[in-house]
Design an enzyme around this catalytic site. Structure first.
Site, PDB file in Angstrom:
ATOM      1  N   LYS A   1       0.854  -1.184   0.000  1.00 14.50           N
ATOM      2  CA  LYS A   1       0.000   0.000   0.000  1.00 14.50           C
ATOM      3  C   LYS A   1       0.893   1.239   0.000  1.00 14.50           C
ATOM      4  O   LYS A   1       1.454   1.612   1.023  1.00 14.50           O
ATOM      5  CB  LYS A   1      -0.927   0.044   1.215  1.00 14.50           C
ATOM      6  CG  LYS A   1      -1.983   1.152   1.092  1.00 14.50           C
ATOM      7  CD  LYS A   1      -2.592   1.541   2.414  1.00 14.50           C
ATOM      8  CE  LYS A   1      -1.766   2.565   3.152  1.00 14.50           C
ATOM      9  NZ  LYS A   1      -1.686   3.884   2.466  1.00 14.50           N
TER      10      LYS A   1
ATOM     11  N   GLY B   1       6.657   4.652   8.787  1.00 13.99           N
ATOM     12  CA  GLY B   1       5.828   5.840   8.888  1.00 13.99           C
ATOM     13  C   GLY B   1       5.959   6.482  10.246  1.00 13.99           C
ATOM     14  O   GLY B   1       6.965   6.303  10.954  1.00 13.99           O
ATOM     15  N   SER B   2       4.948   7.210  10.632  1.00  3.79           N
ATOM     16  CA  SER B   2       4.991   7.956  11.882  1.00  3.79           C
ATOM     17  C   SER B   2       4.892   7.041  13.091  1.00  3.79           C
ATOM     18  O   SER B   2       4.348   5.933  13.013  1.00  3.79           O
ATOM     19  CB  SER B   2       3.857   8.982  11.928  1.00  3.79           C
ATOM     20  OG  SER B   2       2.606   8.325  12.107  1.00  3.79           O
ATOM     21  N   THR B   3       5.391   7.525  14.203  1.00  2.31           N
ATOM     22  CA  THR B   3       5.314   6.752  15.443  1.00  2.31           C
ATOM     23  C   THR B   3       3.865   6.556  15.868  1.00  2.31           C
ATOM     24  O   THR B   3       3.492   5.477  16.342  1.00  2.31           O
ATOM     25  CB  THR B   3       6.121   7.452  16.548  1.00  2.31           C
ATOM     26  OG1 THR B   3       7.508   7.467  16.161  1.00  2.31           O
ATOM     27  CG2 THR B   3       5.985   6.725  17.877  1.00  2.31           C
TER      28      THR B   3
ATOM     29  N   ALA C   1       1.147   6.320  13.985  1.00  4.23           N
ATOM     30  CA  ALA C   1       0.547   5.263  13.166  1.00  4.23           C
ATOM     31  C   ALA C   1       1.146   3.909  13.513  1.00  4.23           C
ATOM     32  O   ALA C   1       0.440   2.893  13.535  1.00  4.23           O
ATOM     33  CB  ALA C   1       0.754   5.571  11.684  1.00  4.23           C
ATOM     34  N   GLY C   2       2.446   3.886  13.804  1.00  4.40           N
ATOM     35  CA  GLY C   2       3.105   2.636  14.189  1.00  4.40           C
ATOM     36  C   GLY C   2       2.531   2.043  15.458  1.00  4.40           C
ATOM     37  O   GLY C   2       2.378   0.818  15.580  1.00  4.40           O
TER      38      GLY C   2
ATOM     39  N   GLU D   1       9.378   0.769  11.300  1.00  6.02           N
ATOM     40  CA  GLU D   1      10.452   1.753  11.172  1.00  6.02           C
ATOM     41  C   GLU D   1       9.771   3.111  11.272  1.00  6.02           C
ATOM     42  O   GLU D   1       9.056   3.527  10.363  1.00  6.02           O
ATOM     43  CB  GLU D   1      11.175   1.559   9.837  1.00  6.02           C
ATOM     44  CG  GLU D   1      12.548   2.197   9.804  1.00  6.02           C
ATOM     45  CD  GLU D   1      12.493   3.624   9.320  1.00  6.02           C
ATOM     46  OE1 GLU D   1      12.530   4.540  10.188  1.00  6.02           O
ATOM     47  OE2 GLU D   1      12.423   3.843   8.114  1.00  6.02           O
TER      48      GLU D   1
ATOM     49  N   CYS E   1      13.557  10.386   8.135  1.00  2.00           N
ATOM     50  CA  CYS E   1      13.292   9.949   9.513  1.00  2.00           C
ATOM     51  C   CYS E   1      14.528   9.985  10.400  1.00  2.00           C
ATOM     52  O   CYS E   1      14.432  10.260  11.593  1.00  2.00           O
ATOM     53  CB  CYS E   1      12.686   8.546   9.513  1.00  2.00           C
ATOM     54  SG  CYS E   1      13.671   7.318   8.619  1.00  2.00           S
TER      55      CYS E   1
ATOM     56  N   GLU F   1       9.504  15.642  16.231  1.00  2.00           N
ATOM     57  CA  GLU F   1       9.958  15.360  14.870  1.00  2.00           C
ATOM     58  C   GLU F   1       9.221  16.313  13.920  1.00  2.00           C
ATOM     59  O   GLU F   1       8.021  16.165  13.692  1.00  2.00           O
ATOM     60  CB  GLU F   1       9.680  13.914  14.484  1.00  2.00           C
ATOM     61  CG  GLU F   1      10.211  13.585  13.092  1.00  2.00           C
ATOM     62  CD  GLU F   1       9.924  12.162  12.660  1.00  2.00           C
ATOM     63  OE1 GLU F   1      10.785  11.565  11.985  1.00  2.00           O
ATOM     64  OE2 GLU F   1       8.841  11.643  12.990  1.00  2.00           O
TER      65      GLU F   1
END
Length: 482
Positions: free
Chosen positions: A180, A232-234, A236-237, A254, A288, A387
């Site tokens: 995706k 992606g972002s923390t 979303a992770g 990551e 990142c 960030e």
């Protein structure tokens, strides 16, 4: 060949498949703010079809029955075809997210393809079953098998490199994938799919469906998925980790970073300034692992501030398709607003802007932000904690080496970092004390052959290096008792 900027299908099961709905994503040029084209927006039905195709390819057919050597051969064919499409890949990325072509060429259309070749070579040499001594029985047979269907979710900032960092080890292990891409960078995935078709990658081995976050969440939780690989972002992770934790599904994450450059008091400041564009401002700061916290010794603070401010101010900001451009636009209007919000916050908290701080003159169109440097800020300030994901640096003073290490470690993140010194032994000793997954000495560039990833809020698992293949395998022990 000319790059197509509007598409009408998804790549599923080795074919171009009509979407289940008529929803479309608009693609906007980050430099001109003009419409590039449209691509389909995926739905849950499209994900179902892609996962089913990946499952079939994993369980039956050419890929399921291929040996490690045969998988390697297919991957090398794919690599050879991709090389012919390097120009289209680089242009597609730069148009969409503003990455300077001087970077997208060697990275998105160079390093990414090299990743595929690297894992093809590893695939050919993967160890088979092994026999180990057993304390209670005669022996133990240890075997490795691919995990199965991988859901790979890729962000917009390095869309091809970060896709290939999942495709390479997954294919080497024998897995299949549903990818995706981010709605912000979709065109490049079509070029990759066309190359896979031309190279004869078996149907269903790699499938692409562009979709929004809600449909991405559906993919993560899909019962036909065996592993999730996310960059992606923390925030979303964490959401993905919660889902995978509930399902007991393997996941690699990551995530974000707020890495520190420790400039020791014996450093060559000219070398620091020369390395700044790659170490701290790479891809317009949309990287990142970028070292956006600069820790400078108080004894040389003004000298370092002046050198970094001068370098940042000298960088060419402009059209990313111009080879002379150092800094292109932000990837979207919304993202530029976010970056500018952080700059305003830095000013409000008393930070001194010594370079940039606004939009560059002469850029009436395009989502540009000047490379911005803050001085006289503490490690507790917003611009030093959050960030920002843009060309914004904070230079923080320290009194001694121990304080520099403490400040570097005083972060919820732990992804990258760098140490600058004319004494390699001293630099190495300091680097070992920084809590991070990766770090550079007198520079920073990730290595294809070495594991990459973070600790703390920067993620779980590792990409790159031979270690990444293990994340796409499962191990089985057979105890031979008689």
């Amino acid at each position: 060949m000319a790059l197509e900027t509007s598409r009408n299908a998804f790549f599923i099961g080795g074919e171009w498949v009509k979407p289940a709905s008529d929803r479309r994503f608009e693609l906007i040029n980050a430099t001109t703010e003009q419409l590039i084209g449209h691509v389909p927006e995926g739905s849950e039905a499209d994900i179902d079809r892609a996962v089913a195709a990946a499952r079939r390819a994993f369980e039956v057919g050419e890929w399921a029955n291929a040996s490690a050597a045969q998988r390697s051969e297919i991957m090398l064919r794919y690599f050879a075809v991709l090389q012919k499409r390097a120009g289209d890949v680089a242009a597609a990325v730069s148009m969409q997210n503003g990455m300077p072509i001087a970077l997208s060429g060697p990275f998105e259309a160079g390093l990414s393809f090299g990743l595929l070749a690297y894992y093809a070579q590893l695939a050919a040499a993967l160890p088979g079953d092994e026999t180990r001594e057993s304390q209670m029985g005669k022996s133990t047979e240890v075997s490795r098998a691919p995990l199965g269907v991988v859901a790979a979710i890729v962000p917009w900032n390095f869309p091809v490199v970060l896709a290939m960092s999942k495709i390479g080890p997954a294919l080497a292990a024998g897995c299949t994938l549903v990818i995706k891409p981010s709605p912000g960078t979709v065109l490049d995935s079509y070029v990759l799919a066309e190359a896979a078709l031309e190279a004869g990658v078996p149907p269903g081995v790699i499938n692409w469906v562009a979709a929004d976050r809600e449909v991405g969440a559906y993919l993560v939780s899909h019962p036909g998925v065996d592993k999730v690989a996310f960059t992606g972002s923390t925030a979303a992770g964490r959401a993905i980790a919660r889902t995978c934790g509930e399902l007991l599904r393997p996941v690699s994450l990551e995530l974000g970073g707020k890495s520190a450059s420790i400039i020791l008091d014996d450093a060559d400041i000219g070398a620091v300034a020369q390395g700044l564009p790659m170490t701290s401002l790479m891809n317009n700061g949309q990287t990142c692992y970028a070292c956006t916290r600069i820790l400078a010794p108080a004894s040389r603070y003004k000298e370092i501030v002046d050198a970094i401010a001068s370098t940042a101010s000298s960088l060419v900001v402009g059209n990313p398709l111009d080879a002379q451009t150092h800094v292109g636009p932000m990837a979207s209007s919304l993202h530029r607003q976010r970056v500018e919000g952080f700059i305003a916050k830095g000013k409000a908290e008393g930070g001194k802007v010594v370079a940039g701080g606004g939009r560059p003159k002469g850029t009436e169109r395009g989502w540009f932000v000047q490379p911005t440097v803050f001085a006289d800020v503490s490690n507790s300030s917003t611009v030093a904690r959050e960030e920002i994901f843009g060309p914004v640096l904070a230079i923080i003073p320290y009194n001694d080496e121990a304080e520099a290490i403490r400040l570097a470690n005083d972060s919820v993140y732990g992804l990258g970092g760098s140490v600058w010194s004319t004494d390699p032994t001293r630099a190495s000793r300091v680097a070992k004390q920084v809590q991070t997954g990766t770090i550079g000495i007198n520079g920073y560039v990730p290595s294809v052959g070495s594991p990459f990833g973070g600790i703390k809020a920067s993620g779980l698992g590792r990409e790159l290096g031979p270690e990444a293949i293990g994340g796409y395998q499962q191990f089985k022990s057979t105890y031979v008792m008689g």
